[in-house]
Design an enzyme around this catalytic site. Structure first.
Site, mmCIF file in Angstrom:
data_model
loop_
_atom_site.group_PDB
_atom_site.id
_atom_site.type_symbol
_atom_site.label_atom_id
_atom_site.label_comp_id
_atom_site.label_asym_id
_atom_site.label_seq_id
_atom_site.Cartn_x
_atom_site.Cartn_y
_atom_site.Cartn_z
ATOM 1 N N GLY A 177 -52.442 26.528 32.206
ATOM 2 C CA GLY A 177 -52.125 27.139 33.522
ATOM 3 C C GLY A 177 -50.955 26.593 34.173
ATOM 4 O O GLY A 177 -50.261 26.280 33.534
ATOM 5 N N ALA A 260 -55.107 19.112 32.763
ATOM 6 C CA ALA A 260 -54.817 20.079 33.812
ATOM 7 C C ALA A 260 -55.954 21.185 33.477
ATOM 8 O O ALA A 260 -55.379 22.239 33.068
ATOM 9 C CB ALA A 260 -53.396 20.566 34.021
ATOM 10 N N ASP A 303 -58.527 25.361 50.030
ATOM 11 C CA ASP A 303 -58.980 25.417 48.728
ATOM 12 C C ASP A 303 -60.368 25.479 48.625
ATOM 13 O O ASP A 303 -61.094 25.986 47.686
ATOM 14 C CB ASP A 303 -58.311 24.504 47.846
ATOM 15 C CG ASP A 303 -56.924 24.620 47.632
ATOM 16 O OD1 ASP A 303 -56.323 25.566 48.109
ATOM 17 O OD2 ASP A 303 -56.547 23.664 46.785
ATOM 18 N N HIS A 436 -25.247 44.246 44.744
ATOM 19 C CA HIS A 436 -24.820 44.271 43.237
ATOM 20 C C HIS A 436 -23.735 43.007 43.188
ATOM 21 O O HIS A 436 -23.034 43.070 44.125
ATOM 22 C CB HIS A 436 -24.071 45.425 42.638
ATOM 23 C CG HIS A 436 -23.460 45.100 41.280
ATOM 24 N ND1 HIS A 436 -24.455 44.975 39.874
ATOM 25 C CD2 HIS A 436 -22.232 44.837 40.933
ATOM 26 C CE1 HIS A 436 -23.481 44.974 39.261
ATOM 27 N NE2 HIS A 436 -22.264 44.502 39.537
HETATM 28 C C1 LIG Z 1 -50.048 19.772 40.561
HETATM 29 C C2 LIG Z 1 -50.296 20.772 41.905
HETATM 30 C C3 LIG Z 1 -49.287 21.611 41.973
HETATM 31 C C4 LIG Z 1 -49.389 22.581 43.126
HETATM 32 N N1 LIG Z 1 -48.420 23.464 43.365
HETATM 33 C C5 LIG Z 1 -48.556 24.546 44.269
HETATM 34 C C6 LIG Z 1 -47.381 25.315 44.688
HETATM 35 O O1 LIG Z 1 -46.130 25.242 44.049
HETATM 36 N N2 LIG Z 1 -47.457 26.098 45.520
HETATM 37 C C7 LIG Z 1 -48.537 26.407 46.302
HETATM 38 O O2 LIG Z 1 -48.877 27.460 47.200
HETATM 39 N N3 LIG Z 1 -49.936 25.420 45.969
HETATM 40 C C8 LIG Z 1 -49.668 24.452 44.953
HETATM 41 N N4 LIG Z 1 -50.499 23.782 44.891
HETATM 42 C C9 LIG Z 1 -51.928 23.826 45.219
HETATM 43 C C10 LIG Z 1 -51.976 23.143 46.935
HETATM 44 O O3 LIG Z 1 -51.600 22.035 46.824
HETATM 45 C C11 LIG Z 1 -53.105 23.484 47.520
HETATM 46 O O4 LIG Z 1 -53.486 24.995 47.547
HETATM 47 C C12 LIG Z 1 -53.404 22.972 48.937
HETATM 48 O O5 LIG Z 1 -53.055 21.800 48.890
HETATM 49 C C13 LIG Z 1 -54.621 23.273 49.627
HETATM 50 O O6 LIG Z 1 -54.766 22.683 50.749
HETATM 51 P P1 LIG Z 1 -55.860 22.469 51.617
HETATM 52 O O7 LIG Z 1 -55.463 22.279 52.982
HETATM 53 O O8 LIG Z 1 -57.050 23.371 51.209
HETATM 54 O O9 LIG Z 1 -56.256 20.965 50.918
HETATM 55 P P2 LIG Z 1 -55.712 19.756 50.600
HETATM 56 O O10 LIG Z 1 -54.211 19.727 50.721
HETATM 57 O O11 LIG Z 1 -56.274 19.288 49.171
HETATM 58 O O12 LIG Z 1 -55.964 18.763 51.711
HETATM 59 C C14 LIG Z 1 -57.525 18.314 51.805
HETATM 60 C C15 LIG Z 1 -57.480 16.824 52.492
HETATM 61 O O13 LIG Z 1 -58.845 16.659 52.773
HETATM 62 C C16 LIG Z 1 -59.048 15.285 52.546
HETATM 63 N N5 LIG Z 1 -60.357 14.986 52.477
HETATM 64 C C17 LIG Z 1 -61.278 15.386 51.573
HETATM 65 N N6 LIG Z 1 -62.460 15.016 51.838
HETATM 66 C C18 LIG Z 1 -62.531 14.326 52.917
HETATM 67 C C19 LIG Z 1 -63.546 13.589 53.769
HETATM 68 N N7 LIG Z 1 -64.830 13.676 53.314
HETATM 69 N N8 LIG Z 1 -63.179 12.968 54.887
HETATM 70 C C20 LIG Z 1 -61.915 12.930 55.135
HETATM 71 N N9 LIG Z 1 -60.888 13.617 54.461
HETATM 72 C C21 LIG Z 1 -61.245 14.356 53.359
HETATM 73 C C22 LIG Z 1 -58.015 14.803 51.500
HETATM 74 O O14 LIG Z 1 -57.857 13.402 51.420
HETATM 75 C C23 LIG Z 1 -57.027 15.923 51.686
HETATM 76 O O15 LIG Z 1 -55.962 15.097 52.359
HETATM 77 C C24 LIG Z 1 -50.549 22.809 43.738
HETATM 78 C C25 LIG Z 1 -51.700 22.036 43.375
HETATM 79 C C26 LIG Z 1 -51.472 20.878 42.521
HETATM 80 C C27 LIG Z 1 -52.448 20.312 42.081
#
Ligand SMILES: Cc1cc2nc3c(=O)[nH]c(=O)nc-3n(C[C@H](O)[C@H](O)[C@H](O)COP(=O)(O)OP(=O)(O)OC[C@H]3O[C@@H](n4cnc5c(N)ncnc54)[C@H](O)[C@@H]3O)c2cc1C
Length: 456
Positions: A177, A260, A303, A436
């Site tokens: 992926g 991955a 996510d 261009h």
């Molecule tokens: C290797 C990799 C590369 C990526 N590259 C890209 C890219 O180029 N472009 C792009 O758009 N997206 C990319 N992504 C995806 C992107 O990182 C995620 O879509 C994004 O971070 C989602 O944000 P979020 O706010 O949903 O969750 P997250 O950023 O995951 O934040 C969730 C937070 O909640 C905290 N948490 C979880 N459970 C608890 C709890 N019970 N109590 C307190 N805190 C908690 C975690 O510690 C974390 O800090 C990539 C992901 C990976 C793994």
């Protein structure tokens, strides 16, 4: 009730939402159990794209001869590459910290694992709070696939890969992926021998075949071994020597193994059951079009809510939920079209429907494709690999989808994304003058390759 809102998780939706609410006068608690900034800042977008940039610099230097430039030997200082990555992550993390501090005193950060323990009630770090709204933004983590033997070897995921002190000699990557592909190419360019194993017939399997094939061609040219249509059936060995047995009978050996194969939501220890927050079969929080979960006053974004797993989508979730919480629910989350890009080189970007998705859904479409090598700028810069493709609705002329494999595809895709968002006909691109020689001339040329716009 002692607070207006509790946000669980300082990710890409949680921080902007918590700070905006607090700056608007609401009392907010933000709970975070790990590093501030979540996946994107710490182990996702920021560090991977920083590594990809170093890898590209090595590749450009190594291949400069094709442009008549001799650079002598090129070597990669892996510890320096990692140190640069760490520094950029640190700066981003500090930025998040400053942003949160800037919303005090209405916003209070509490470090610790938060759980739902009752109606709009959350427990974290020994404190219990009830709020008018609870927002779950807990993100995802890597899946540990059930491959026999995996638990007994020191395998890497995207988090552990970020902490390597030495360059792997031979890296086996399970999963083709976008995360597997970006990292496979980066490590190959750093100097590792790299093999990718992907059970689907193609890398980036949700793309149309010609997009995947364009990337596979580049990977093979760069010396990345591909095992497509092959499953990893067993893993064995130990530190520095890991063997992977494939469904084809072949056996691969690596000094390191990166897995991955997907992401799972961090909802397993969140108290969802007790709080009446329904999860789907894979553990994602079930939400309606306005982020409402099955528990009144509890919302989920990013996510973990089953949105497309991108930073920009999580950020957009915060924007839409902010309006919902302000009593102005407007456009729903399902009406959005999320563009995306994989930062392989060339990049792979898309928006809307692929051709195979349009076919599967029985959506009438006209399609045109064009090799990236037909773009003047691609010839001049010698970045000819790739293909452009566009799908148009025959009756409305609206763009149904586009995909670009090519240099700066992640930028070019915004032309299509903006037109789709505006509901504009593809004809708008025909009637535009394209600069261009810009890569964007290719965007216009592929639209003009549709029969309906072809010049006599
Ligand atoms: C290797 C990799 C590369 C990526 N590259 C890209 C890219 O180029 N472009 C792009 O758009 N997206 C990319 N992504 C995806 C992107 O990182 C995620 O879509 C994004 O971070 C989602 O944000 P979020 O706010 O949903 O969750 P997250 O950023 O995951 O934040 C969730 C937070 O909640 C905290 N948490 C979880 N459970 C608890 C709890 N019970 N109590 C307190 N805190 C908690 C975690 O510690 C974390 O800090 C990539 C992901 C990976 C793994």
């Amino acid at each position: 009730m002692d607070l207006d809102a509790i946000v669980i998780g300082s990710g890409q939706a949680g921080v902007p939402l918590a700070t905006r609410l607090a700056k608007g006068g609401k009392t907010v608690l933000l709970a975070e159990r790990g590093e501030l900034g979540g996946t994107c800042v710490n182990t996702g977008c920021t560090p991977t794209k920083t590594l990809v940039a170093s890898a590209r610099a090595a590749h450009v230097a190594r291949t400069a001869g094709r442009l008549g430039v001799r650079t002598g030997g090129v070597s990669v200082d892996f510890p320096a590459v990692m140190a640069r990555k760490d520094e950029i992550v640190r700066i981003w993390r500090q930025g998040v910290e400053r942003r949160i501090a800037g919303a005090a005193p209405n916003l209070r950060l509490v470090r610790g694992h938060a759980r739902l323990v009752g109606e709009r009630t959350v427990e974290v770090a020994g404190e219990r709070h009830r709020a008018g709204a609870v927002v779950v933004n807990v993100g995802t983590r890597p899946v540990e696939p059930p491959i026999p033997g995996l638990a007994r070897v020191p395998w890497l995921d995207n988090r552990r890969l970020m902490d390597l002190a030495e360059l792997p000699v031979r890296l086996v990557v399970i999963g083709g992926g976008y995360i597997g592909c970006e990292l496979a190419q980066a490590y190959r360019r750093f100097g590792s021998e790299v093999t990718v194993v992907e059970p689907a017939g193609h890398l980036l399997a949700h793309e149309d075949a010609e997009a995947s094939e364009a990337i596979e061609g580049v990977f093979r040219e760069e010396g990345i071994a591909l095992h497509l249509g092959a499953r990893a059936e067993e893993v064995a060995g130990g530190a520095g020597r890991i063997t992977v047995r494939l469904s084809t009978g072949e056996r691969l050996e690596g000094s390191h193994l990166l897995v991955a194969t997907g992401r799972r939501p961090n909802t397993d220890d969140l108290g969802c059951d007790g709080a009446g927050v329904r999860l789907d079969g894979r553990g994602f929080v079930v939400v309606d079009d306005h982020y409402r979960t099955s528990a009144p006053g509890v919302y989920a974004v990013g996510d973990c809510s089953g949105s497309p797993q991108f930073t920009h989508t999580a950020w957009d979730d915060h924007r839409l939920l902010f309006e919902v919480l302000a009593g102005r629910p407007g456009r729903g989350r399902k009406d959005r079209i999320s563009p995306y890009a994989a930062y392989t080189d060339p990049q792979v970007a898309g928006v809307g429907l692929t051709e195979k998705a349009a076919r599967a859904a029985g959506v009438a479409h006209e399609v045109a494709r064009m090799p990236f090598s037909h773009v003047a700028r691609a010839i001049e810069t010698d970045e000819k690999a790739g293909v452009l493709k566009v799908l148009v609705d025959p009756s409305s002329e609206r763009i149904l989808g586009a995909s670009i494999v090519g240099a700066e595809a992640g930028e070019l895709i915004h032309v299509f994304a903006a037109l789709i968002a505006a509901g504009a006909p593809a004809r708008a691109i025909v009637e535009m003058e394209a600069v261009h020689p810009a890569f964007a001339e290719g965007v216009q040329s592929v639209v003009m390759a549709l029969d309906r716009y072809a010049l006599p």
